[in-house]
Design an enzyme around this catalytic site. Structure first.
Site, PDB file in Angstrom:
ATOM      1  N   ILE A 147     -10.345   7.559   3.420  1.00  0.00           N
ATOM      2  CA  ILE A 147      -9.644   6.232   4.235  1.00  0.00           C
ATOM      3  C   ILE A 147      -9.318   6.813   5.714  1.00  0.00           C
ATOM      4  O   ILE A 147      -9.639   6.177   6.608  1.00  0.00           O
ATOM      5  CB  ILE A 147      -8.798   5.535   3.605  1.00  0.00           C
ATOM      6  CG1 ILE A 147      -9.431   4.968   2.341  1.00  0.00           C
ATOM      7  CG2 ILE A 147      -8.066   4.623   4.453  1.00  0.00           C
ATOM      8  CD1 ILE A 147      -8.466   4.126   1.214  1.00  0.00           C
ATOM      9  N   ARG A 157       0.553   3.974   0.682  1.00  0.00           N
ATOM     10  CA  ARG A 157       1.512   3.471  -0.522  1.00  0.00           C
ATOM     11  C   ARG A 157       2.714   3.207   0.100  1.00  0.00           C
ATOM     12  O   ARG A 157       3.391   4.001   1.215  1.00  0.00           O
ATOM     13  CB  ARG A 157       1.638   4.695  -1.462  1.00  0.00           C
ATOM     14  CG  ARG A 157       0.487   4.621  -2.648  1.00  0.00           C
ATOM     15  CD  ARG A 157       0.586   3.325  -3.263  1.00  0.00           C
ATOM     16  NE  ARG A 157      -0.213   3.194  -4.308  1.00  0.00           N
ATOM     17  CZ  ARG A 157      -1.596   2.760  -3.949  1.00  0.00           C
ATOM     18  NH1 ARG A 157      -1.839   1.891  -2.880  1.00  0.00           N
ATOM     19  NH2 ARG A 157      -2.635   2.611  -5.236  1.00  0.00           N
ATOM     20  N   GLU A 161       6.931  -3.368  -4.495  1.00  0.00           N
ATOM     21  CA  GLU A 161       5.667  -4.647  -4.483  1.00  0.00           C
ATOM     22  C   GLU A 161       6.349  -5.464  -5.681  1.00  0.00           C
ATOM     23  O   GLU A 161       6.443  -4.997  -6.862  1.00  0.00           O
ATOM     24  CB  GLU A 161       4.368  -4.231  -4.316  1.00  0.00           C
ATOM     25  CG  GLU A 161       4.202  -3.393  -3.314  1.00  0.00           C
ATOM     26  CD  GLU A 161       2.820  -2.829  -3.136  1.00  0.00           C
ATOM     27  OE1 GLU A 161       1.885  -3.196  -4.045  1.00  0.00           O
ATOM     28  OE2 GLU A 161       2.732  -2.279  -2.201  1.00  0.00           O
ATOM     29  N   HIS A 164      -0.555  -6.310   0.433  1.00  0.00           N
ATOM     30  CA  HIS A 164      -1.432  -5.257  -0.349  1.00  0.00           C
ATOM     31  C   HIS A 164      -2.856  -5.846  -0.587  1.00  0.00           C
ATOM     32  O   HIS A 164      -3.346  -6.076  -1.640  1.00  0.00           O
ATOM     33  CB  HIS A 164      -0.852  -4.954  -1.671  1.00  0.00           C
ATOM     34  CG  HIS A 164      -1.518  -3.757  -2.377  1.00  0.00           C
ATOM     35  ND1 HIS A 164      -0.470  -2.868  -2.998  1.00  0.00           N
ATOM     36  CD2 HIS A 164      -2.616  -2.936  -2.046  1.00  0.00           C
ATOM     37  CE1 HIS A 164      -1.238  -1.668  -3.219  1.00  0.00           C
ATOM     38  NE2 HIS A 164      -2.443  -1.653  -2.872  1.00  0.00           N
ATOM     39  N   ASP A 197       0.937  -3.030   4.869  1.00  0.00           N
ATOM     40  CA  ASP A 197       0.384  -3.683   3.651  1.00  0.00           C
ATOM     41  C   ASP A 197       0.718  -3.232   2.289  1.00  0.00           C
ATOM     42  O   ASP A 197       0.254  -4.165   1.501  1.00  0.00           O
ATOM     43  CB  ASP A 197      -1.246  -3.190   3.826  1.00  0.00           C
ATOM     44  CG  ASP A 197      -2.174  -3.967   2.637  1.00  0.00           C
ATOM     45  OD1 ASP A 197      -1.998  -5.279   2.825  1.00  0.00           O
ATOM     46  OD2 ASP A 197      -2.948  -3.480   2.064  1.00  0.00           O
ATOM     47  N   LEU A 252      -5.822  12.721   6.055  1.00  0.00           N
ATOM     48  CA  LEU A 252      -7.307  12.377   6.694  1.00  0.00           C
ATOM     49  C   LEU A 252      -8.314  12.631   5.605  1.00  0.00           C
ATOM     50  O   LEU A 252      -9.097  13.544   5.499  1.00  0.00           O
ATOM     51  CB  LEU A 252      -7.625  13.314   7.738  1.00  0.00           C
ATOM     52  CG  LEU A 252      -8.674  13.304   8.462  1.00  0.00           C
ATOM     53  CD1 LEU A 252      -8.690  11.947   9.712  1.00  0.00           C
ATOM     54  CD2 LEU A 252      -9.194  14.468   9.316  1.00  0.00           C
ATOM     55  N   GLY A 253      -8.018  11.942   4.340  1.00  0.00           N
ATOM     56  CA  GLY A 253      -9.087  11.495   3.671  1.00  0.00           C
ATOM     57  C   GLY A 253     -10.264  10.744   3.542  1.00  0.00           C
ATOM     58  O   GLY A 253     -10.635  10.327   4.672  1.00  0.00           O
TER      59      GLY A 253
HETATM   60  P1  NAP Z   1      -8.075  10.822  -0.481  1.00  0.00           P
HETATM   61  O1  NAP Z   1      -9.734  10.788   0.045  1.00  0.00           O
HETATM   62  O2  NAP Z   1      -7.678  11.523  -1.633  1.00  0.00           O
HETATM   63  O3  NAP Z   1      -7.329  10.954   0.816  1.00  0.00           O
HETATM   64  C1  NAP Z   1      -5.898  11.404   0.786  1.00  0.00           C
HETATM   65  C2  NAP Z   1      -5.561  12.337   1.963  1.00  0.00           C
HETATM   66  O4  NAP Z   1      -4.273  12.737   1.756  1.00  0.00           O
HETATM   67  C3  NAP Z   1      -6.367  13.827   1.676  1.00  0.00           C
HETATM   68  O5  NAP Z   1      -7.238  13.988   2.818  1.00  0.00           O
HETATM   69  C4  NAP Z   1      -5.082  14.669   1.617  1.00  0.00           C
HETATM   70  O6  NAP Z   1      -5.401  15.702   2.643  1.00  0.00           O
HETATM   71  C5  NAP Z   1      -4.006  13.907   2.204  1.00  0.00           C
HETATM   72  N1  NAP Z   1      -2.880  14.427   1.265  1.00  0.00           N
HETATM   73  C6  NAP Z   1      -2.524  14.550  -0.138  1.00  0.00           C
HETATM   74  N2  NAP Z   1      -1.432  14.775  -0.333  1.00  0.00           N
HETATM   75  C7  NAP Z   1      -0.606  14.943   0.792  1.00  0.00           C
HETATM   76  C8  NAP Z   1       0.525  15.354   1.212  1.00  0.00           C
HETATM   77  N3  NAP Z   1       1.490  15.675   0.138  1.00  0.00           N
HETATM   78  N4  NAP Z   1       0.887  15.510   2.377  1.00  0.00           N
HETATM   79  C9  NAP Z   1      -0.061  14.985   3.333  1.00  0.00           C
HETATM   80  N5  NAP Z   1      -1.159  14.906   3.193  1.00  0.00           N
HETATM   81  C10 NAP Z   1      -1.479  14.679   1.947  1.00  0.00           C
HETATM   82  O7  NAP Z   1      -7.782   9.144  -0.935  1.00  0.00           O
HETATM   83  P2  NAP Z   1      -8.242   7.870  -0.119  1.00  0.00           P
HETATM   84  O8  NAP Z   1      -9.498   7.459  -0.908  1.00  0.00           O
HETATM   85  O9  NAP Z   1      -8.663   8.158   1.493  1.00  0.00           O
HETATM   86  O10 NAP Z   1      -7.192   7.214  -0.536  1.00  0.00           O
HETATM   87  C11 NAP Z   1      -5.951   7.322   0.175  1.00  0.00           C
HETATM   88  C12 NAP Z   1      -4.707   6.249  -0.551  1.00  0.00           C
HETATM   89  O11 NAP Z   1      -4.943   5.143   0.259  1.00  0.00           O
HETATM   90  C13 NAP Z   1      -4.822   5.771  -1.783  1.00  0.00           C
HETATM   91  O12 NAP Z   1      -4.249   7.072  -2.643  1.00  0.00           O
HETATM   92  C14 NAP Z   1      -4.028   4.646  -1.967  1.00  0.00           C
HETATM   93  O13 NAP Z   1      -2.816   5.004  -2.258  1.00  0.00           O
HETATM   94  C15 NAP Z   1      -4.289   4.079  -0.419  1.00  0.00           C
HETATM   95  N6  NAP Z   1      -5.092   2.811  -0.752  1.00  0.00           N
HETATM   96  C16 NAP Z   1      -4.408   1.717  -0.275  1.00  0.00           C
HETATM   97  C17 NAP Z   1      -5.015   0.325  -0.396  1.00  0.00           C
HETATM   98  C18 NAP Z   1      -4.484  -0.844   0.040  1.00  0.00           C
HETATM   99  O14 NAP Z   1      -4.898  -1.787  -0.597  1.00  0.00           O
HETATM  100  N7  NAP Z   1      -3.471  -0.868   0.968  1.00  0.00           N
HETATM  101  C19 NAP Z   1      -6.401   0.332  -0.802  1.00  0.00           C
HETATM  102  C20 NAP Z   1      -7.185   1.756  -1.245  1.00  0.00           C
HETATM  103  C21 NAP Z   1      -6.240   2.759  -1.038  1.00  0.00           C
HETATM  104  P3  NAP Z   1      -5.156  17.273   1.983  1.00  0.00           P
HETATM  105  O15 NAP Z   1      -5.740  17.496   0.820  1.00  0.00           O
HETATM  106  O16 NAP Z   1      -5.836  18.095   3.255  1.00  0.00           O
HETATM  107  O17 NAP Z   1      -3.511  17.298   2.319  1.00  0.00           O
HETATM  108  C1  8YV Z   2      -6.040  -2.395  -4.733  1.00  0.00           C
HETATM  109  C2  8YV Z   2      -5.094   0.256  -3.874  1.00  0.00           C
HETATM  110  O1  8YV Z   2      -5.401  -3.461  -3.611  1.00  0.00           O
HETATM  111  O2  8YV Z   2      -7.329   1.416  -4.302  1.00  0.00           O
HETATM  112  C3  8YV Z   2      -5.743   1.323  -4.283  1.00  0.00           C
HETATM  113  O3  8YV Z   2      -5.206   2.167  -4.334  1.00  0.00           O
HETATM  114  O4  8YV Z   2      -3.986   0.011  -3.650  1.00  0.00           O
HETATM  115  C4  8YV Z   2      -5.949  -1.124  -3.626  1.00  0.00           C
HETATM  116  O5  8YV Z   2      -7.341  -1.043  -3.489  1.00  0.00           O
HETATM  117  C5  8YV Z   2      -5.381  -2.312  -5.798  1.00  0.00           C
HETATM  118  O6  8YV Z   2      -5.694  -1.145  -6.669  1.00  0.00           O
HETATM  119  C6  8YV Z   2      -5.543  -3.561  -6.657  1.00  0.00           C
HETATM  120  O7  8YV Z   2      -4.218  -3.950  -6.877  1.00  0.00           O
END
Ligand code: NAP
Ligand code: 8YV
Length: 309
Positions: free
Chosen positions: A151, A227, A256, A274, A251, A148-149
């Site tokens: 996103i 991820r 990948e 992705h 996604d 619950l960060g």
């Molecule tokens: P964030 O604000 O840092 O949120 C991550 C959350 O994960 C935090 O609330 C943290 O909460 C929790 N967490 C961390 N380690 C953990 C663990 N070991 N076990 C359980 N919970 C854990 O990051 P965000 O900006 O929301 O982004 C999250 C992730 O989304 C990115 O790191 C990236 O991998 C992914 N993402 C994917 C895409 C895509 O294109 N599909 C795009 C953008 C991001 P606690 O500290 O309370 O544990």
């Molecule tokens: C992007 C992501 O698609 O922000 C991340 O962590 O995985 C995605 O926003 C990526 O970084 C571009 O490949």
């Protein structure tokens, strides 16, 4: 002479243009292989969410001072190696949160309401032989969020608009109105839809394993916008093929750009490449933030968005 920058990611034209205007850009693949011999004066690097910046790569670049990640997740960067060399690492938080949360909802609705099958059903003319099978209701269902960060919280806000009940897991409970479960297994057992919104790395590797999928059960759905490494993809494919899970929408993948072959022929799976943050607006904002970080590093100013560690 322009400073030299290593690019190990496929980037949008808007960012390539901006980089080329300031740097002599050297290209390599997403692991940095193929960078060639002339690496001595490369001082900056741009990577993305699919890149791997290994210790070996960092050590091969003696002048490297900054790594700018085009994305929020920086699990691909060997942070210990960067720290050992005093290399600054930046990322692009916040600007992509809305898009990724929107996309998580799209995936959840898409798999529950069977959009992939429905599209094929309509195009093929099968509709003329009778109506399509019923699908699964999303409004008022139980949603579980792993992570619950930024996103995860944005997904929760959207799900409130669907009158869903919301629960989550993370390393610690937060001061929020949602129900906390200390483990992914407990969370999975309590929900209909389980959304992965946590980043990669050692502490989350295969957090969603066969046990979590079993707890989610034959009526449960898994959505992953976090991820690929967080989910045991083989265990997932097996559970889906054997009807031990209702469906999954993914996604991101362990390897990948190659989803596990066993997933490809399943109808109860929605697969996207992705792309959760890939809208024009957000990719522009991410590009601007990469450039802002590089400019700040170049001029010795505070970096706008260094990674938190
Ligand atoms: P964030 O604000 O840092 O949120 C991550 C959350 O994960 C935090 O609330 C943290 O909460 C929790 N967490 C961390 N380690 C953990 C663990 N070991 N076990 C359980 N919970 C854990 O990051 P965000 O900006 O929301 O982004 C999250 C992730 O989304 C990115 O790191 C990236 O991998 C992914 N993402 C994917 C895409 C895509 O294109 N599909 C795009 C953008 C991001 P606690 O500290 O309370 O544990
Ligand atoms: C992007 C992501 O698609 O922000 C991340 O962590 O995985 C995605 O926003 C990526 O970084 C571009 O490949």
């Amino acid at each position: 002479m322009k400073p030299r920058l290593l690019k190990i990611a496929r980037l949008p034209a808007m960012l390539n243009d901006a980089l080329n205007a300031t740097y002599e850009v050297v290209e390599a693949d997403q692991n940095g292989t193929g960078v060639g011999q002339s690496t001595a004066d490369i001082c900056a690097m741009v990577a993305n969410g699919e890149s791997t910046v290994s210790r070996q790569l960092i050590e091969s670049l003696p002048a490297l001072e900054v790594i700018a990640v085009f994305g929020v997740g920086y699990d691909g960067v060997d942070m210990a190696a960067a720290r050992d060399r005093g290399i600054r690492v930046t990322h692009t938080p916040d600007v992509l949160t809305e898009d990724v949360a929107d996309f998580a909802m799209a995936l959840m609705l898409g798999i529950a309401r069977n959009l992939r099958v429905a599209d094929r059903f309509t195009r093929s003319g099968a509709w003329a032989s009778g109506p399509i099978a019923f699908s699964r209701k999303v409004s008022r269902a139980r949603l579980g969020i792993i992570g619950l960060g930024r996103i995860g919280a944005a997904i929760a806000r959207r799900a409130q608009g669907f009158d869903m009940s919301i629960a989550y897991t993370g390393r610690r409970p937060q001061d929020v109105e949602f129900t906390y479960y200390a483990s992914a297994v407990e969370l999975a057992a309590a929900v209909d839809f389980l959304v992965v919104a946590v980043g990669g790395g050692a502490s989350t590797h295969h957090l969603v394993d066969a046990k979590v999928l079993e707890a989610l059960g034959p009526k449960g759905y898994l959505i992953n916008v976090g991820r690929g490494s967080v989910v045991d993809e083989n265990a997932l494919a097996q559970a889906l093929a054997e009807g031990r899970l209702a469906g999954a929408a993914l996604d991101v993948y362990e390897n990948e750009p190659h989803p596990a072959a066993a997933l490809l022929d399943l109808d109860n799976v929605l697969l996207t490449p992705h792309m959760a943050s890939a809208t024009w607006d957000t990719r522009q904002a991410m590009s601007d933030l990469v450039m802002a970080n590089l400019h700040a590093w170049h001029s010795g100013a505070d970096l706008p968005t260094p990674v938190p560690e």
